[in-house]
Motif scaffolding. Structure first.
Motif, PDB file in Angstrom:
ATOM      1  N   GLU A  10       0.834  -1.192   0.000  1.00  0.00           N
ATOM      2  CA  GLU A  10       0.000   0.000   0.000  1.00  0.00           C
ATOM      3  C   GLU A  10       0.873   1.249   0.000  1.00  0.00           C
ATOM      4  OE1 GLU A  10      -3.358   0.102  -0.153  1.00  0.00           O
ATOM      5  OE2 GLU A  10      -3.288  -2.068  -0.400  1.00  0.00           O
ATOM      6  N   GLY A  11       0.396   2.284  -0.693  1.00  0.00           N
ATOM      7  CA  GLY A  11       1.085   3.570  -0.683  1.00  0.00           C
ATOM      8  C   GLY A  11       2.428   3.572  -1.369  1.00  0.00           C
ATOM      9  N   GLY A  12       2.718   2.550  -2.197  1.00  0.00           N
ATOM     10  CA  GLY A  12       4.004   2.489  -2.896  1.00  0.00           C
ATOM     11  C   GLY A  12       5.183   2.243  -1.988  1.00  0.00           C
ATOM     12  N   HIS A  13       4.919   1.722  -0.764  1.00  0.00           N
ATOM     13  CA  HIS A  13       5.991   1.563   0.229  1.00  0.00           C
ATOM     14  C   HIS A  13       6.875   0.369  -0.109  1.00  0.00           C
ATOM     15  CE1 HIS A  13       7.448   0.705   4.516  1.00  0.00           C
ATOM     16  NE2 HIS A  13       7.978   1.867   4.161  1.00  0.00           N
ATOM     17  N   ILE A  14       8.172   0.610  -0.281  1.00  0.00           N
ATOM     18  CA  ILE A  14       9.089  -0.505  -0.543  1.00  0.00           C
ATOM     19  C   ILE A  14       9.939  -0.840   0.672  1.00  0.00           C
ATOM     20  CG2 ILE A  14       9.180  -0.036  -3.017  1.00  0.00           C
ATOM     21  CD1 ILE A  14      11.989   1.104  -2.596  1.00  0.00           C
ATOM     22  N   GLY A  15       9.825  -0.023   1.766  1.00  0.00           N
ATOM     23  CA  GLY A  15      10.503  -0.356   3.016  1.00  0.00           C
ATOM     24  C   GLY A  15      11.872   0.269   3.137  1.00  0.00           C
ATOM     25  N   VAL A  16      12.634  -0.263   4.083  1.00  0.00           N
ATOM     26  CA  VAL A  16      13.974   0.261   4.358  1.00  0.00           C
ATOM     27  C   VAL A  16      14.974  -0.389   3.417  1.00  0.00           C
ATOM     28  CG1 VAL A  16      15.796   0.479   6.089  1.00  0.00           C
ATOM     29  CG2 VAL A  16      13.397   0.685   6.778  1.00  0.00           C
ATOM     30  N   VAL A  17      15.753   0.440   2.714  1.00  0.00           N
ATOM     31  CA  VAL A  17      16.772  -0.073   1.783  1.00  0.00           C
ATOM     32  C   VAL A  17      18.109   0.575   2.105  1.00  0.00           C
ATOM     33  CG1 VAL A  17      15.223  -0.656  -0.103  1.00  0.00           C
ATOM     34  CG2 VAL A  17      16.078   1.663   0.068  1.00  0.00           C
ATOM     35  N   GLU A  18      19.166  -0.257   2.075  1.00  0.00           N
ATOM     36  CA  GLU A  18      20.507   0.267   2.309  1.00  0.00           C
ATOM     37  C   GLU A  18      21.099   0.782   1.013  1.00  0.00           C
ATOM     38  OE1 GLU A  18      22.839  -2.793   4.064  1.00  0.00           O
ATOM     39  OE2 GLU A  18      22.056  -2.438   6.070  1.00  0.00           O
TER      40      GLU A  18
END
Length: 638
Positions: free
Chosen positions: A319-327
Motif C-alpha cells: 500500500e502507498g508504494g511503500h518498498i521499506g527500508v533499503v541500504e
C-alpha cells in the motif's frame, strides 16, 4: 469438464497439490544450500533452458517435506516423474514469458530479495549478509538475481493464463449449485450372502482347496516382527545446554565484520510508472502520467493515495508504494541517487530512470553505524546457535552415534553410562503390518521398511524428525513366513467357501438385474424395497452402508430411474440399488454458496488452462533428457 473432474477428486487434489509445490519454492531454496555433490550436470534441457540436478533435488525435498507435514498420508504416484514434469512446465512458462516480453522489474527483484529471511539480520535486509550467503553457496549476485527475475516472469505468465481463463460464468455457478444441492432418492434391497451357498459344497475336496491355497497363500503370511530399543535426542534441549564462548563469538564477529558495519539506509515509498525507454510513445505516455501524479501531489493529495492510483501493484504490491527500508547499494543507481538526495518527509520531482519514471518519498533516513563486538556479543551468540543449530546438533548426533557403535549397542552404553537411561525406550515385538507404536516418532514407510531389514543386534542410522532424532537397536527379530496349508486349513475352508459363494451371488444377481431389472430381481429373492435420500454434496449412508465411497460414487454417477448394474456386498448381504429420482434444489441458498462455488470453478478452469497451455507448449518444445538421471530415478519417458 467439471463433471469429469468431480468424478476424480483424488486426481484433482494431487494436481492442485503439485501446482502448490511448484510455486512455494523460493528461488533461494531451489538453488540449494551447498548440496552440490551429485556429478550429474543436468536433468533435462528445454530449448535453451537447463534444469539442473540441484533444482530437481531441492524440489523433491520440498515435496517430501510437504508429504511429511501431512503425516505421510498423501500418496503421489510416480512422484519423481511428476516433479520433473512440473520443472519442465516452469521452463516452458519462462520461455513463453520471454517471447511476450513480460518484464521482471528491479523493484520486484528488490522486494523479493528483501523478503528472504536468509538475507536478513535482526529482521532487516542486510546487503553484506546477502553477498555472504550467496558467496557461501558458490553464487554471485548476477546469477542469483537473474534466477529470481526468471521466476518472477514465469509466475507472471502463469498468473496471466490463470486469471484470463478462470472466470466463472453465472450459468456455470448455477449449474454447479444445482448439481451439489440436488436430492437423490434411492431404492435398495438386501439379499443375504448365504442365499447362494446351496451350490457350494460344505466340505470342498482337497485338490480344490490345495489349488485355492496356492493362489491365495500370501494372504496367510505371518509378518516379520522386531523387538526394538531406541534412544532419543532433543535438539532444543541440546541447544539450551550448549554455550557459545566469547572466543567463538569474536571469531564470528571478525569474520563477518561487514554485517556490523551498517550502511546508510532510507525508508522509501515510490510512485513508479513503468515504460520502455527505447520506445518514445511508451516514454511519452509515462511522462504524462508521472506529471499528472506530481500535479496532484502539489495540489495536496497524499503521497500514499497518489501511489495507489498510479503505481502498478505488480511492480510495488505494498500500500502507498511503500518498498521499506533499503541500504545504499541495493537500489539501481539512478533511483538511489534520487532517494538519498531527497529530504525526510518530502517527495522528489519526477525523475527518468532505467525503466520509466519515478517520484520518491523518503519516510526516514538512518545514518551509517559501526557496531562494536561488545554491543553485538550476545546477539552474535544467539546467531551462532540459531544459524549453526543444525550443524552443531548433527556433530553432536554423530559423536553420540559413534559412542553407541563403539560400545556395540544401546544396551551396552546404558550399562556403562546410566545417564542415558532417561532417553532410552524399549518396545515389545511389533509386526511388520502393524502401526508402529512410537507416539513420539514419526515412523514413515521408508524408515519402517529399513528397520525391518536390519538383523538382530544391528543399529539403525540416525533418524531425524523435526527437532528430535532417534537411533534404533534391533533387540530380537522373527522372520516372516507362510504357514503350511494344514496350519491354516480351518480358515482356508471358510475363505474358500465365502469366495465361491460371493462369486456365485454376483454372477446370479448381475444376470437377474440385466434380464429382469431392479424390482423383479428384488421380488425374486423376497427382498423388501426400502428408500433412502441424501443431498449430493453431503452423500452419507453411515448408518446403513458405512459410507462406502465406491457405492456412493456409483450412485452419484447414475441417472434418475436407472439402477446399478452390479450388486454391492456389505456385511454378508448383497445390496441392489435404483436411483428412483433426482430432485433439483430451490434457489434460496444459491446466493450464500455463490462465492465458494465461483472459487471452485475458477480453480478448476484456471488450472486446466495452465495445464492446457503447458501441453501445447510442450508439443512445440525441444526437450533433451539426461538418460543417466532417468535411469537412476527409474523414470520412463514414453
Amino acid at each position: 469438464m467439471l463433471s469429469s473432474i468431480r468424478n476424480n477428486r483424488k486426481a484433482l487434489s494431487i494436481v492442485l497439490w503439485l501446482v502448490i509445490i511448484a510455486f512455494v519454492a523460493t528461488i533461494f531454496v531451489v538453488w540449494g544450500v551447498g548440496e552440490k555433490s551429485n556429478t550429474l550436470s543436468y536433468v533435462a534441457k528445454v530449448n535453451d533452458k537447463v534444469i539442473t540436478y540441484e533444482e530437481y533435488q531441492n524440489r523433491y525435498k520440498l515435496a517430501d517435506d510437504e508429504i511429511r507435514r501431512y503425516g505421510g498420508n498423501v500418496k503421489i504416484d510416480n512422484l519423481s516423474k511428476r516433479i520433473l514434469e512440473s520443472l519442465i512446465n516452469e521452463k516452458l512458462m519462462l520461455i513463453e514469458a520471454e517471447k511476450l516480453d513480460i518484464p521482471a522489474t528491479d523493484l520486484e527483484l528488490v522486494a523479493y530479495i528483501r523478503s528472504v529471511p536468509s538475507f536478513q539480520v535482526n529482521g532487516e535486509f542486510n546487503i553484506d549478509q546477502y553477498e555472504m550467503v550467496l558467496r557461501n553457496n558458490g553464487l554471485n549476485p548476477e546469477q542469483y538475481e537473474k534466477a529470481v527475475k526468471d521466476e518472477i516472469k514465469m509466475k507472471k505468465m502463469t498468473n496471466l493464463i490463470y486469471q484470463t481463463q478462470s472466470v466463472a460464468a453465472d450459468k456455470e455457478i448455477e449449474n454447479e449449485y444445482n448439481y451439489r444441492k440436488s436430492n437423490i432418492t434411492v431404492d435398495y434391497a438386501s439379499i443375504p450372502l448365504n442365499t447362494f451357498e446351496k451350490n457350494i459344497p460344505a466340505n470342498p475336496d482337497e485338490a480344490a482347496l490345495k489349488e485355492y491355497y496356492n493362489i491365495t497363500k500370501e494372504i496367510y503370511r505371518v509378518p516379520a516382527e522386531i523387538k526394538v530399543k531406541y534412544i532419543s535426542f532433543d535438539k532444543n534441549k541440546f541447544l539450551n545446554n550448549y554455550t557459545v564462548s566469547d572466543e567463538q563469538a569474536k571469531v564470528y564477529y571478525d569474520t563477518n565484520i561487514k554485517l556490523y558495519d551498517k550502511k546508510e539506509s532510507a525508508d522509501v515509498s515510490l510512485i513508479h510508472i513503468l515504460a520502455n525507454n527505447s520506445d518514445n510513445k511508451s516514454m511519452e505516455a509515462a511522462k504524462a502520467k508521472i506529471d499528472e501524479a506530481y500535479s496532484q501531489l502539489q495540489a495536496g493529495k497524499s503521497f500514499a493515495e497518489a501511489a495507489d492510483n498510479y503505481t502498478d501493484k505488480n511492480i510495488i504490491p505494498a500500500e502507498g508504494g511503500h518498498i521499506g527500508v533499503v541500504e545504499k547499494g541495493l537500489l539501481e543507481k539512478d533511483i538511489e541517487n534520487v532517494v538519498f538526495s531527497t529530504a525526510v518527509n518530502t517527495y522528489s520531482k519526477p525523475v527518468k530512470v532505467t525503466n520509466g519514471y519515478i517520484i520518491a518519498y523518503v519516510n526516514n533516513l538512518m545514518p551509517a553505524k559501526k557496531y562494536t563486538f561488545e554491543e553485538k556479543k550476545d546477539e552474535i551468540k544467539e546467531t551462532i546457535k540459531t544459524s549453526s543449530s543444525a550443524e552443531l546438533f548433527n556433530k553432536y548426533l554423530l559423536n553420540e552415534f559413534q559412542k553407541i557403535a563403539d560400545n556395540s549397542s544401546i544396551t551396552a552404553i546404558q550399562n556403562a553410562n546410566p545417564e542415558y537411561n532417561a532417553n532410552v525406550t524399549e518396545l515389545d515385538f511389533i509386526a511388520e503390518n502393524a502401526v508402529f507404536p512410537v507416539t513420539a516418532v514419526a515412523i514413515n514407510p521408508e524408515t519402517k521398511a529399513a528397520l525391518y531389514k536390519l538383523n538382530k543386534g544391528e543399529l539403525s542410522q540416525i533418524i531425524l524428525d523435526g527437532s528430535m532424532a532417534y537411533i534404533f537397536e534391533i533387540i530380537d527379530k522373527k522372520l516372516s513366513y507362510i504357514p503350511d496349508m494344514d496350519k491354516v486349513k480351518k480358515q482356508l475352508v471358510i475363505d474358500y467357501r465365502v469366495d465361491k459363494i460371493t462369486k456365485e451371488g454376483i454372477k446370479a444377481l448381475e444376470s437377474d438385474l440385466a434380464g429382469s431389472g431392479f424390482e423383479k430381481t428384488a421380488s425374486k429373492y423376497n427382498a423388501s424395497i426400502k428408500t433412502a435420500s441424501f443431498v449430493r454434496d453431503r452423500a452419507e449412508f453411515e448408518t446403513i452402508f458405512k459410507n462406502d465411497a465406491a457405492l456412493i460414487k456409483q450412485i452419484i454417477k447414475t441417472k434418475s430411474s436407472n439402477f446399478l448394474q452390479k450388486p454391492f456386498l456389505l456385511d454378508n448381504n448383497f445390496y441392489i440399488f435404483k436411483v428412483a429420482k433426482i430432485t433439483m434444489p430451490d434457489k434460496s441458498g444459491l446466493e450464500s454458496e455463490k462465492e465458494t462455488i465461483a472459487d471452485y470453478i475458477s480453480t478448476i478452469k484456471g488450472n486446466a488452462a495452465v495445464d492446457g497451455f503447458a501441453k501445447k507448449a510442450l508439443e512445440k518444445a525441444d526437450i533433451k533428457f539426461n538418460q543417466e538421471f532417468l535411469n537412476s530415478m527409474k523414470i520412463i519417458i514414453p
